[in-house]
Design a protein around this motif. Sequence first.
Motif, PDB file in Angstrom:
ATOM      1  N   LEU A  35       0.809  -1.221   0.000  1.00 35.60           N
ATOM      2  CA  LEU A  35       0.000   0.000   0.000  1.00 35.60           C
ATOM      3  C   LEU A  35       0.844   1.273   0.000  1.00 35.60           C
ATOM      4  O   LEU A  35       0.527   2.235  -0.717  1.00 35.60           O
ATOM      5  CB  LEU A  35      -0.942  -0.002   1.200  1.00 35.60           C
ATOM      6  CG  LEU A  35      -2.136  -0.951   1.107  1.00 35.60           C
ATOM      7  CD1 LEU A  35      -2.947  -0.916   2.391  1.00 35.60           C
ATOM      8  CD2 LEU A  35      -3.019  -0.593  -0.081  1.00 35.60           C
ATOM      9  N   MET A  36       1.908   1.320   0.781  1.00 39.32           N
ATOM     10  CA  MET A  36       2.705   2.549   0.854  1.00 39.32           C
ATOM     11  C   MET A  36       3.365   2.898  -0.482  1.00 39.32           C
ATOM     12  O   MET A  36       3.249   4.034  -0.958  1.00 39.32           O
ATOM     13  CB  MET A  36       3.738   2.464   1.980  1.00 39.32           C
ATOM     14  CG  MET A  36       3.125   2.682   3.355  1.00 39.32           C
ATOM     15  SD  MET A  36       4.322   2.616   4.710  1.00 39.32           S
ATOM     16  CE  MET A  36       5.461   3.901   4.234  1.00 39.32           C
ATOM     17  N   PRO A  37       4.059   1.951  -1.142  1.00 42.13           N
ATOM     18  CA  PRO A  37       4.653   2.326  -2.433  1.00 42.13           C
ATOM     19  C   PRO A  37       3.606   2.678  -3.490  1.00 42.13           C
ATOM     20  O   PRO A  37       3.827   3.584  -4.299  1.00 42.13           O
ATOM     21  CB  PRO A  37       5.462   1.087  -2.830  1.00 42.13           C
ATOM     22  CG  PRO A  37       4.952  -0.024  -1.977  1.00 42.13           C
ATOM     23  CD  PRO A  37       4.478   0.608  -0.713  1.00 42.13           C
ATOM     24  N   LEU A  38       2.459   1.985  -3.481  1.00 43.56           N
ATOM     25  CA  LEU A  38       1.420   2.309  -4.457  1.00 43.56           C
ATOM     26  C   LEU A  38       0.851   3.698  -4.196  1.00 43.56           C
ATOM     27  O   LEU A  38       0.625   4.482  -5.131  1.00 43.56           O
ATOM     28  CB  LEU A  38       0.304   1.267  -4.412  1.00 43.56           C
ATOM     29  CG  LEU A  38       0.667  -0.149  -4.855  1.00 43.56           C
ATOM     30  CD1 LEU A  38      -0.572  -1.043  -4.844  1.00 43.56           C
ATOM     31  CD2 LEU A  38       1.302  -0.155  -6.247  1.00 43.56           C
ATOM     32  N   THR A  39       0.623   4.025  -2.933  1.00 44.69           N
ATOM     33  CA  THR A  39       0.092   5.341  -2.588  1.00 44.69           C
ATOM     34  C   THR A  39       1.035   6.446  -3.042  1.00 44.69           C
ATOM     35  O   THR A  39       0.595   7.490  -3.563  1.00 44.69           O
ATOM     36  CB  THR A  39      -0.132   5.438  -1.063  1.00 44.69           C
ATOM     37  OG1 THR A  39      -1.095   4.451  -0.674  1.00 44.69           O
ATOM     38  CG2 THR A  39      -0.638   6.815  -0.667  1.00 44.69           C
ATOM     39  N   ARG A  40       2.317   6.230  -2.882  1.00 42.43           N
ATOM     40  CA  ARG A  40       3.296   7.245  -3.287  1.00 42.43           C
ATOM     41  C   ARG A  40       3.382   7.398  -4.802  1.00 42.43           C
ATOM     42  O   ARG A  40       3.958   8.360  -5.297  1.00 42.43           O
ATOM     43  CB  ARG A  40       4.666   6.897  -2.717  1.00 42.43           C
ATOM     44  CG  ARG A  40       4.742   7.103  -1.196  1.00 42.43           C
ATOM     45  CD  ARG A  40       6.048   6.657  -0.612  1.00 42.43           C
ATOM     46  NE  ARG A  40       6.168   7.059   0.793  1.00 42.43           N
ATOM     47  CZ  ARG A  40       6.684   6.300   1.743  1.00 42.43           C
ATOM     48  NH1 ARG A  40       7.156   5.098   1.447  1.00 42.43           N
ATOM     49  NH2 ARG A  40       6.746   6.736   2.981  1.00 42.43           N
ATOM     50  N   GLY A  41       2.798   6.447  -5.525  1.00 45.73           N
ATOM     51  CA  GLY A  41       2.809   6.534  -6.983  1.00 45.73           C
ATOM     52  C   GLY A  41       1.655   7.326  -7.566  1.00 45.73           C
ATOM     53  O   GLY A  41       1.535   7.451  -8.788  1.00 45.73           O
ATOM     54  N   LEU A  42       0.786   7.869  -6.722  1.00 45.11           N
ATOM     55  CA  LEU A  42      -0.374   8.624  -7.197  1.00 45.11           C
ATOM     56  C   LEU A  42       0.006  10.025  -7.651  1.00 45.11           C
ATOM     57  O   LEU A  42       0.840  10.699  -7.030  1.00 45.11           O
ATOM     58  CB  LEU A  42      -1.430   8.729  -6.095  1.00 45.11           C
ATOM     59  CG  LEU A  42      -2.176   7.440  -5.721  1.00 45.11           C
ATOM     60  CD1 LEU A  42      -3.018   7.671  -4.469  1.00 45.11           C
ATOM     61  CD2 LEU A  42      -3.051   6.956  -6.873  1.00 45.11           C
ATOM     62  N   ALA A  43      -0.653  10.474  -8.713  1.00 47.04           N
ATOM     63  CA  ALA A  43      -0.524  11.859  -9.151  1.00 47.04           C
ATOM     64  C   ALA A  43      -1.455  12.733  -8.325  1.00 47.04           C
ATOM     65  O   ALA A  43      -2.357  12.232  -7.652  1.00 47.04           O
ATOM     66  CB  ALA A  43      -0.893  11.959 -10.631  1.00 47.04           C
ATOM     67  N   PRO A  44      -1.284  14.057  -8.320  1.00 46.54           N
ATOM     68  CA  PRO A  44      -2.258  14.931  -7.656  1.00 46.54           C
ATOM     69  C   PRO A  44      -3.658  14.658  -8.196  1.00 46.54           C
ATOM     70  O   PRO A  44      -3.873  14.662  -9.417  1.00 46.54           O
ATOM     71  CB  PRO A  44      -1.772  16.332  -8.023  1.00 46.54           C
ATOM     72  CG  PRO A  44      -0.297  16.179  -8.231  1.00 46.54           C
ATOM     73  CD  PRO A  44      -0.138  14.823  -8.856  1.00 46.54           C
ATOM     74  N   GLY A  45      -4.592  14.371  -7.309  1.00 44.69           N
ATOM     75  CA  GLY A  45      -5.942  14.011  -7.735  1.00 44.69           C
ATOM     76  C   GLY A  45      -6.102  12.547  -8.070  1.00 44.69           C
ATOM     77  O   GLY A  45      -7.219  12.089  -8.336  1.00 44.69           O
ATOM     78  N   GLY A  46      -4.984  11.791  -8.053  1.00 46.81           N
ATOM     79  CA  GLY A  46      -5.039  10.370  -8.383  1.00 46.81           C
ATOM     80  C   GLY A  46      -5.679   9.555  -7.273  1.00 46.81           C
ATOM     81  O   GLY A  46      -5.674   9.949  -6.108  1.00 46.81           O
ATOM     82  N   ARG A  47      -6.201   8.374  -7.649  1.00 51.14           N
ATOM     83  CA  ARG A  47      -6.952   7.545  -6.710  1.00 51.14           C
ATOM     84  C   ARG A  47      -6.439   6.108  -6.713  1.00 51.14           C
ATOM     85  O   ARG A  47      -6.203   5.523  -7.778  1.00 51.14           O
ATOM     86  CB  ARG A  47      -8.441   7.556  -7.069  1.00 51.14           C
ATOM     87  CG  ARG A  47      -9.044   8.946  -7.039  1.00 51.14           C
ATOM     88  CD  ARG A  47     -10.470   8.973  -7.551  1.00 51.14           C
ATOM     89  NE  ARG A  47     -11.401   8.288  -6.654  1.00 51.14           N
ATOM     90  CZ  ARG A  47     -11.947   8.854  -5.584  1.00 51.14           C
ATOM     91  NH1 ARG A  47     -11.641  10.113  -5.264  1.00 51.14           N
ATOM     92  NH2 ARG A  47     -12.803   8.192  -4.832  1.00 51.14           N
ATOM     93  N   LEU A  48      -6.272   5.561  -5.515  1.00 49.18           N
ATOM     94  CA  LEU A  48      -5.911   4.155  -5.337  1.00 49.18           C
ATOM     95  C   LEU A  48      -7.149   3.416  -4.845  1.00 49.18           C
ATOM     96  O   LEU A  48      -7.673   3.708  -3.770  1.00 49.18           O
ATOM     97  CB  LEU A  48      -4.778   4.021  -4.318  1.00 49.18           C
ATOM     98  CG  LEU A  48      -4.550   2.626  -3.705  1.00 49.18           C
ATOM     99  CD1 LEU A  48      -4.137   1.618  -4.776  1.00 49.18           C
ATOM    100  CD2 LEU A  48      -3.498   2.689  -2.598  1.00 49.18           C
ATOM    101  N   LEU A  49      -7.623   2.462  -5.634  1.00 54.12           N
ATOM    102  CA  LEU A  49      -8.761   1.633  -5.253  1.00 54.12           C
ATOM    103  C   LEU A  49      -8.235   0.274  -4.830  1.00 54.12           C
ATOM    104  O   LEU A  49      -7.632  -0.444  -5.620  1.00 54.12           O
ATOM    105  CB  LEU A  49      -9.730   1.474  -6.421  1.00 54.12           C
ATOM    106  CG  LEU A  49     -10.890   0.479  -6.211  1.00 54.12           C
ATOM    107  CD1 LEU A  49     -11.813   0.954  -5.097  1.00 54.12           C
ATOM    108  CD2 LEU A  49     -11.662   0.274  -7.509  1.00 54.12           C
ATOM    109  N   ALA A  50      -8.431  -0.078  -3.550  1.00 51.29           N
ATOM    110  CA  ALA A  50      -7.983  -1.364  -3.021  1.00 51.29           C
ATOM    111  C   ALA A  50      -9.189  -2.252  -2.753  1.00 51.29           C
ATOM    112  O   ALA A  50     -10.215  -1.787  -2.242  1.00 51.29           O
ATOM    113  CB  ALA A  50      -7.183  -1.159  -1.735  1.00 51.29           C
TER     114      ALA A  50
END
Length: 467
Positions: A320-335
Motif C-alpha cells: 500500500l505505501m509504495p502504491l500510494t506514493r505513486g499517485l498523481a495529484p488528484g489520483g486515486r488508489l482503489l484497493a
Amino acid sequence: MLEEITNLIKEIETYCQQAEMSESTFGRQVVNDGKFVSRLRNGKGVTLKTLLKTRNYIKANTPTKFVRCLSDAEGIESPVPATAVTAIENQQSDGYTPFRFYDNRQKYLAFVNTCNEKWAIAQRAGKEMQHIRPVPPALRIFDAGMGDGTVLTYLMRNLHRKFPTVPLFINTKEISLEDIRLGLSKLPDRFCEHPATVFVISNLHYSEAPWLMPGNVNLAAALNWHEVRLEGASAHEYGEQIESLRALLADGWKTQSSPATGNPLYVRPSVLVIYREDHRFLLENVIPHPGQNTGNYDLILASQPWRARISAEFKVGKILMPLTRGLAPGGRLLAIQSYGNDPGLDIVRKIWPDENPFTVNRHQLIKGLKDGLGREAKDFNFNAFSDAKSIFRYDMHTLPSEIDDRIGTSTLFAAWNAVIYVNQIEDERLQDAILTGEYLQATSEGLKKNNGLWFNDETFVVSRRQD
C-alpha cells in the motif's frame, strides 16, 4: 467431476497395491461390482453416495498411513505409502515449503471460470471514472496485478467510452507467465478501438513496478527492456504479433521460489512496452524509457494484491505505501480484498469452526497506512466508506434448476473449490475433510440454505490531494 474421478482411481490403485488386493475384489467388497474400477477408467460416472462409500472404505481399511502428495503434472491428490512419509517430513523440517492451494493453477482457473468476481471488480473500478481528471500527455493507469486481464480490459473499454480521444498509458505487473499470455491475448481489440494506447507489463515488485525500475542497482543494470511496435490496421494483425512474443516472454518471465516464503520471484527484471507504430509520433511523450518513468498515476487498481492471512504490517509496508506514493495529484488508489461474512465462510466453519482468514479489515489497513506515511499522510484523503458502500457481492454461476434436493456433483465440487480458494485453506488441512466426505455434506447444505453461493469483497480508496 473428471478430476475427482481421476483422484479416486489413483486412491483405489494405491490402496489395492498396499493391501495386496485385486481391483475386482475391491469392487465386489465396496459396491458389489467386480468391474467397478474398470468402468471408472472407461469414463463411467459415479454418484456422490458411491464416492463417499468408496473413500470411507479406503480410510477404514487402509493398511498404511496416507499423506497428501502431488502428481508430476496436475497437482492432484493421491495416497502414498507410509515409507514416503518420513522423506516428506524431513523435507519440510529442512525448510522445504509445502505445496499451497492458493498457487494451484487448475483450482485458480476453476474459480475464475465459475465465479463472477472479476466482472464485479471491474464494475466497481469503473465507478472511479467519474473522479478522474487526466492531464497531458496521457491518462495514466497502474494495475497492481493483471491476472488474466479480464478486469483490466473491461476497465480499458470503460476508459475509451469516457475518454475516447485521450492517450492511455496502462502499466501493469504480473509474474505468472500463463496469466500474461491470457491477458495479452485480450489486447488486439483494445489497440484497434483506442489506437493511442501504450501498454506496459513488468514482473517487478510493488515497490518497483510503478516506476519500471528495480530498486537494486545491479538488477537495474540488468533490466530486460523490450519495446514492441505493432504494425498493420487490424486486430488480427496485432494478435499475430503479440502471439509471436511467446519465446520472449518465456525467457523474460522465468521465476524462482523465495527460500523464505516459497513465493515466486523474478530471475531477471523484465519490462515489455507495446504500442502502435502508426501512433508513435503522437505518443512520443507517453512511451516510457528506462529510468525515466515518474509514476504519477491517475488511477491505481489494487485488486486482491495479497493473501488474506498476511499481517497488516506487510500489506501496508510492501504494497500500500509504495502504491500510494505513486499517485498523481488528484489520483486515486482503489484497493479491494475479501471480506468474509458470507455463505462461503459459513461452509468453511462447518468443518473448521474457529476459522477466520479475514483478520485485517479496511479500517486497520487505512490506520496502518496513515501511521506508515507519517507526515506524508496530510497529502492524502482516506475513505473507508460505510459497509453499504464498501462491501459488494459476487456469485458462483449456477442455474436455478441446479440448486434443488439433488444437487449435481459437478456443482458441489465447483462450490467447494470456490469456498476453499476464497478462504485460502491450505492443502495440508484438506485431507481429512476430503477423505471423510464431510466437505460435500457441508457444501450441499450451504447451497440449499442460500439458494446458491456468493462471497463478499470490501473496498477503500486513497486519493492524493490536488496541489
